[in-house]
Write an enzyme that holds these catalytic residues in place. Structure first.
Site, PDB file in Angstrom:
ATOM      1  N   HIS A  21       0.858  -1.180   0.000  1.00  0.00           N
ATOM      2  CA  HIS A  21       0.000   0.000   0.000  1.00  0.00           C
ATOM      3  C   HIS A  21       0.899   1.236   0.000  1.00  0.00           C
ATOM      4  CE1 HIS A  21      -3.786  -2.084   1.817  1.00  0.00           C
ATOM      5  NE2 HIS A  21      -3.155  -2.868   0.949  1.00  0.00           N
ATOM      6  N   GLU A  77       1.051   3.883   1.783  1.00  0.00           N
ATOM      7  CA  GLU A  77       1.563   4.290   3.092  1.00  0.00           C
ATOM      8  C   GLU A  77       2.686   3.366   3.550  1.00  0.00           C
ATOM      9  OE1 GLU A  77      -2.896   5.277   2.969  1.00  0.00           O
ATOM     10  OE2 GLU A  77      -1.594   3.657   2.293  1.00  0.00           O
ATOM     11  N   CYS A  80      -6.061   2.385   5.566  1.00  0.00           N
ATOM     12  CA  CYS A  80      -6.757   1.174   5.983  1.00  0.00           C
ATOM     13  C   CYS A  80      -6.133   0.682   7.294  1.00  0.00           C
ATOM     14  CB  CYS A  80      -6.654   0.111   4.892  1.00  0.00           C
ATOM     15  SG  CYS A  80      -5.001  -0.608   4.755  1.00  0.00           S
ATOM     16  N   CYS A 115      -2.370  -0.059   7.087  1.00  0.00           N
ATOM     17  CA  CYS A 115      -1.533   1.135   7.036  1.00  0.00           C
ATOM     18  C   CYS A 115      -1.527   1.882   8.362  1.00  0.00           C
ATOM     19  CB  CYS A 115      -1.978   2.029   5.892  1.00  0.00           C
ATOM     20  SG  CYS A 115      -1.762   1.213   4.295  1.00  0.00           S
TER      21      CYS A 115
END
Length: 160
Positions: free
Chosen positions: A57, A59, A87, A90
């Site tokens: 992801h 992040e 999410c 993250c």
């Protein structure tokens, strides 16, 4: 008349621009920057489909890059700035990295409208595990604490 953006807004715009460019390059619509003392330390874009890594992801990619750039697994003094509400994966990464704060532009409902509905994951952790669709269970080996005993015995360990 020119209006200047606050640093927070400028970093948010940078994360949104990263995400938009990433879409044009075949990646997912997420971008993130890690900032310390007003300087961007690292950036990240969603690389899940391009690297076949479900943890890539934006992040997480930015956090990994920032840790390498700073030579530390702790990002104390840093802000994680994301194009979208992080999410649970993250957010957990941000907590483990010890960032000071998290800022985001779009929220989970915006992501859901684009087909990225992680609201289920946000809600999942509030429910009893026995109701989860994926079983998560403990089975004792009789030696469950051996790694922790070994860890605590190391005088040179780096606590985190």
């Amino acid at each position: 008349m020119t209006t200047s953006l606050s640093p927070d807004h400028a970093w948010l715009r940078e994360s949104v621009d990263l995400a938009t460019r990433n879409v044009a390059e075949g990646g997912g619509p997420f971008g993130a920057v890690v900032v310390r003392d007003g300087v961007v330390v690292a950036t990240g874009t969603n690389q899940v489909t391009t690297t076949l890594d479900p943890t890539a992801h934006a992040e997480v990619v930015a956090i990994r890059a920032a840790c390498r750039a700073l030579g530390d697994f702790r990002l104390t003094g840093c802000a994680l700035v994301s194009s979208c509400e992080p999410c649970p994966l993250c957010l957990s990464a941000a907590l483990w990295a010890r960032v000071d704060r998290v800022l985001y532009a779009a929220d989970r409902d915006d992501a859901a409208a684009a087909g990225f509905d992680d609201r289920e994951f946000h809600e999942l952790f509030g429910r009893p595990r026995e109701t989860w669709s994926m079983p998560v269970e403990r089975i004792s080996t009789g030696e469950d604490s051996a790694p922790f005993t070994a860890w605590l015995a190391r005088p040179d360990r780096v606590d985190y």
